[in-house]
Design an enzyme around this catalytic site. Structure first.
Site, short mmCIF file in Angstrom:
data_model
loop_
_atom_site.label_atom_id
_atom_site.label_comp_id
_atom_site.label_asym_id
_atom_site.label_seq_id
_atom_site.Cartn_x
_atom_site.Cartn_y
_atom_site.Cartn_z
N CYS A 1 0.80 -1.23 0.00
CA CYS A 1 0.00 0.00 0.00
C CYS A 1 0.83 1.28 0.00
CB CYS A 1 -0.92 0.01 1.21
SG CYS A 1 -1.88 -1.49 1.38
N HIS B 1 -2.81 7.76 6.03
CA HIS B 1 -3.10 6.46 5.43
C HIS B 1 -4.56 6.13 5.73
CE1 HIS B 1 -2.02 2.62 3.71
NE2 HIS B 1 -2.58 2.00 4.74
N HIS C 1 -9.84 2.18 -0.13
CA HIS C 1 -8.38 2.05 -0.05
C HIS C 1 -7.86 1.47 -1.36
CE1 HIS C 1 -4.39 1.35 1.09
NE2 HIS C 1 -4.52 0.24 1.81
#
Length: 982
Positions: free
Chosen positions: A204, A339, A379
């Site tokens: 990620c 994040h 996400h």
């Protein structure tokens, strides 16, 4: 003595190398802390986001982009985990609307290869192109430059069954289509970029790691520009299944970043690319700066309480390193795009790290504002970080911090009282404070790699270079808008995008739009030029393009394959070409006026000017018919002067013809244009010509030069050999009727002829017209005043394929670059279903069905028949070969029936390497040519830009040689292939 000389040589070289090393070190040290400029951005995210502006509108309007699973990917939704409502897996996420769509033809990729490519590679190609266009840079101008490519991408199993048992016809493409590291190399290959190209996979954090590496490479001068970003696309629902099993998947697919109600991650797709450049280079190159990357850092968690578990200490450390790299203290940063994935375990760890760094030693009245756009779109894994960068750049530009959605209340698992950090539960202004706005962006990888980037508001814009101001020029009454696309439908769509821009932003000036179209966009085969003087007129012109209904002010066409010639017609008509208005043309384009002045001055010295006025004055101040009726000598002299000045004006617009041609006095102008005659010598010949004298004596005194361009002569009707053109014998004799030049020009491969005369004059010089769609003639309209007539000539030439530099048309307008719509990609669906069978007549779904049958053989005796036909009826032989090559090539490419129909009319003019013929296919095509047609076409010809027609011509010539040998009494088998290789 010799040893001393050698020693001195060594010492001298060592001194030079030391000085060079010190210079290089100084350069590196001076650039080590230089901010990096973000000069272009592009993205696609859920919620129909297809641009940075779209992303800003989505977060500013607080829209939720989470939706149900896509129903066009063959996902077994009814068989996914969860038989009871309590165990049911979330079947929602953030998905791209047209993830399987791709404009393969735009990038020269055949349908088979496109079908075998991971959609992530396809997305990256299109969005990388858009990032360069967003920077107001023509992407084709980056070819050969040391531009780097740094992309974040994680492996996503695209049609896994296909790799175990590849469908017939895709075997060669599945390896490169599925390997992640190919993605960056493919972008570099398509754009012909020579800088570093690497694909990063740290899960990620991939896209922020890619940006960090790109910035480091720029500072070390490993590249001059860098494309940096990431992409995430879910070809299968495996990530949902995996995280559901771990009980880490949000129940409704939504990321509740830092919220009390957070219950896991919601996954999304997306892609984002930044074009980054050293700030000093961006200023020097005149590139708009959107924001700065002041600092960045990456690190690794090391050993924690689990491989995928976050490490708060490491996250604090990466933030401190990024601040140190930026030369900033924590209180100089206003906000952080976190994040914030909604992870019950991860979000508190991240928040504590932010509180422990940014939250200390700052006033509670000015806390660090914390948010995450994952609450809007989900996400997006490897693309999440770059999306956060784009969001914060847009927030800086708009002066507002958007709200984080789905926060019932800040998470009680986070000790918010430990520092001045506040969650953006409401949108709020981002005011000017006397210093630049700054923001951090965090990305945390499941691999344990953390990344943090610090962004800064762009410094005040410096003056961007536009056209050089020309105070001697007046603004033309009309301006050109130039559009182009790979196909006619895409051209119409491009016009529609521009029309929508005009409708949404009525304040755009026609000069800014036109200048930007001409200087910041690539030029393709299908083209349109609009000539107008107001936004209303341009808007109407766009409607005409969309309707495929050209008008007197709207020109459309497609690039013809062949050469460009400039024709100088001459006759005994005392008038002059183009319908008048020369004073206006001179005022609009001083290059024309200066050249006209120079030519007229040379002629005035030699002419017996009974009118008593300089020739230039007669041209610019006389009536529109020319200098004066009844003065044929002045009329012909004026013709030469105008044609010479017009040719110079063509040159200022970047037009360099492949050859020139002339009849009558125009042949002298053509010879001057080709560099054979100096201006004084050309004028001497003109005056002799006008007196109807034999020009041999005058030509004998001329200092001829070698021709820079081939000259087609109206005196002979043929191309004149250079040595003949420089001989007085060529110019001997009085004027006589000119030979028509149309056929000689066609024979020399001319596809576009620009006539520097009125339409009737040009037609007379060329001779009888021929029904030929591969030939176009443009001339000056006698009923249109200048400079409109000249711009019309350029527009006609441009849409047929002549390269025109339109910048002189905007001199004196004050035009500056502005944002334009990016390219209108034509999407076709390319999708391999997960359970694709091992073989079959075709594969794919939706609008594209790619035939996978092998290549067929030509009929027995076909090559021998064509060999004989090549001797008796070459056009018929060529047509038969072209049809066979078309059938074979389109089968190799895997084109569907409708695509074949689109390609058929223009196939002969198409460069094979532009329609998807790659090295693998080229080998097969070469083998087919050798086996079935017994002809040899080198691979470098097939891959080096040869058109289908050129390949056919080569094969036809080889078969004709076979026919000659067979006619002499030898059979094809006795002749042998080697004898026939040309």
């Amino acid at each position: 003595m010799a040893d001393e000389e050698i020693l001195r040589g060594y010492l001298k070289r060592a001194t030079i190398e030391l000085q060079e090393a010190r210079r290089r070190l100084r350069e590196l040290e001076s650039g080590a802390g230089e901010p990096l400029a973000i000069v272009g951005m592009s993205c696609r995210f859920p919620g129909d986001v297809s641009s940075p502006d779209d992303l800003w509108r989505l977060v500013a309007e607080e829209r939720d982009a989470i939706a149900a699973f896509p129903d066009d990917r063959g996902w077994p939704v009814n068989r996914l985990l969860g038989s009871s409502p309590a165990d049911a897996m979330s079947r929602q996420g953030g998905f791209l609307r047209d993830g399987a769509g791709f404009d393969a033809a735009f990038f020269g990729i055949g349908p088979r290869e496109a079908l075998a490519m991971d959609p992530q590679q396809r997305l990256m190609l299109e969005v990388a192109w858009e990032a360069v266009e967003h920077a107001r840079v023509d992407p084709t101008t980056l070819a050969g430059t040391s531009t780097g490519v740094y992309l974040g991408l994680t492996h996503s199993p695209y049609a896994p069954g296909a790799y175990e048992s590849p469908p017939a016809g895709l075997e060669d493409y599945l390896p490169t289509g599925s390997v992640s590291n190919i993605a960056s190399g493919r972008v570099a290959y398509v754009l012909d970029l020579k800088g570093p190209a690497l694909t990063v996979d740290t899960a990620c954090s991939s896209s922020l790691v890619a940006l960090h590496l790109a910035c480091q490479a720029l500072r070390r001068q490993e590249c001059t520009l860098a494309l940096a970003g990431g992409v995430a696309f879910m070809s299968t629902p495996s990530v949902f299944v995996e995280f559901h099993r771990r009980q880490a998947l949000a129940r409704d697919g939504r990321c509740r970043s830092f919220a009390a109600a957070a219950d896991g991650m919601g996954f999304a797709e997306g892609v984002g690319v930044l074009l980054v450049e050293r700030l000093s280079d961006a200023r020097r190159n005149g590139h708009r700066v959107l924001a700065l990357v002041r600092g960045s850092a990456i690190n690794q968690d090391g050993a924690t309480n689990g491989m995928a578990a976050p490490n708060g200490v490491a996250q604090q450390e990466v933030i401190r390193r990024a601040l140190a790299d930026a030369g900033l203290s924590a209180d100089q940063v206003d906000a952080v795009e976190a994040h914030g994935s909604g992870s019950v375990f991860g979000d508190p760890v991240e928040a504590e790290a932010l509180i422990g760094t940014y939250g200390q030693d700052r006033s509670t009245d000015e806390p660090l504002w914390l948010g995450s756009y994952k609450s809007n779109v989900g996400h997006a894994a490897a693309a999440a970080g770059v999306g956060g960068v784009i969001k914060m750049v847009m927030a800086m530009c708009h002066g507002r911090l958007p709200r984080t959605l789905h926060v019932d209340q800040p998470s009680p698992l986070i000790n918010w009282s430990e520092g001045a950090v506040a969650l953006l539960t409401e949108s709020r202004p981002w005011p000017e404070t006397g210093r630049p706005r700054r923001a951090g962006v965090t990305a945390i990888g499941a691999s344990g790699t953390n990344a943090h980037v610090i962004l800064e508001q762009a410094p005040p814009e410096e003056t961007l270079p536009g056209p050089a101001p020309d105070t001697s020029a007046t603004v033309p009454s009309v301006l050109p808008w130039v559009l182009s696309a790979r196909s006619a439908p895409a051209l119409r769509t491009q016009a529609g995008r521009l029309a929508a821009l005009l409708d949404s932003e009525p304040g755009l000036t026609p000069a800014d739009v036109g200048f930007s179209l001409a200087t910041t966009r690539s030029l393709f085969r299908h083209r349109a030029v609009l000539l107008a003087g107001s936004t209303v007129e341009f808007r109407a012109g766009l409607d005409a393009v969309m309707a495929d209904d050209p008008t007197d002010q709207v020109f459309t066409g497609a690039r013809l394959s062949g050469a460009t010639a400039v024709l100088f017609p001459g006759n005994s008509d005392p008038g002059v070409p183009g319908g008048g208005g020369w004073r206006d043309l001179s005022a609009a384009f001083p290059r024309f006026g200066d050249s006209l002045t120079e030519v007229c001055a040379e002629l005035d010295v030699r002419l017996d000017n009974r009118a008593g006025r300089p020739l230039r004055s007669l041209l610019l101040d006389g009536d529109d018919a020319g200098p004066a009726a009844g003065h044929p000598r002045l009329g012909e002299a004026a013709r030469f002067a105008l044609q010479t000045a017009l040719f110079q004006l063509l040159g200022s617009f970047g037009i360099v013809p492949d050859q020139v041609a002339g009849t009558g006095i125009g042949e002298i102008a053509a010879a001057h244009a080709a560099g054979v005659l100096s201006l004084p010598d050309a004028c001497a010949l003109v005056v002799t010509y006008l007196r109807e004298e034999d020009m041999r004596d005058t030509a004998g005194k001329v200092a001829f030069a070698f021709a820079a361009l081939p000259v087609v002569s109206g005196r002979t009707g043929t191309t004149v050999a250079d040595e003949r053109l420089r001989s007085p014998d060529h110019w001997a004799g009085a004027p006589y009727p000119a030979q028509p030049l149309g056929d000689p020009l066609r024979a020399r491969g001319v596809a576009r002829c620009l006539g520097l005369g009125a339409e009737g004059e040009v037609a007379d010089a060329l001779g009888p017209p021929r029904p030929d769609t591969t030939w176009h003639v443009a001339a000056l309209r006698a009923d249109v005043p200048q400079p409109v007539g000249f711009l019309r000539l350029l527009a006609e030439a441009h849409v047929q394929g002549t390269s025109v530099d339109w910048r002189p048309a905007f001199a004196g307008t004050g035009a500056r670059p502005t944002d334009l719509p990016t390219y209108a990609f034509e999407h076709r669906r390319y999708w391999l279903d997960p359970g694709i069978p091992a073989a079959g007549p075709d594969v794919g779904a939706g609008s594209v069905r790619v035939p996978l049958a092998g290549l067929g053989s030509v009929a027995p005796g076909f090559a021998d028949d064509v060999a004989r036909l090549a001797l008796t009826d070459p056009p018929a032989a060529r047509q038969a070969l072209l049809a066979e090559l078309f059938a074979t090539t389109t089968a190799l490419l895997g084109l569907a029936d409708e695509e074949r129909d689109d390609r058929r009319p223009t196939f002969g003019a198409v460069r094979l390497n532009e329609i998807g013929l790659d090295s693998l296919m080229a080998v097969r095509l070469r083998d087919w040519l050798q086996t079935d047609l017994r002809s040899d076409v080198p691979l470098d010809r097939l891959l080096g830009g040869a058109t289908a027609g050129e390949v056919v011509d080569l094969v036809c010539a080889q078969l004709a040689a076979r026919g000659l040998v067979a006619t002499a009494g030898e059979t094809a088998e006795e002749t042998g292939f080697e004898v026939l290789t040309l």
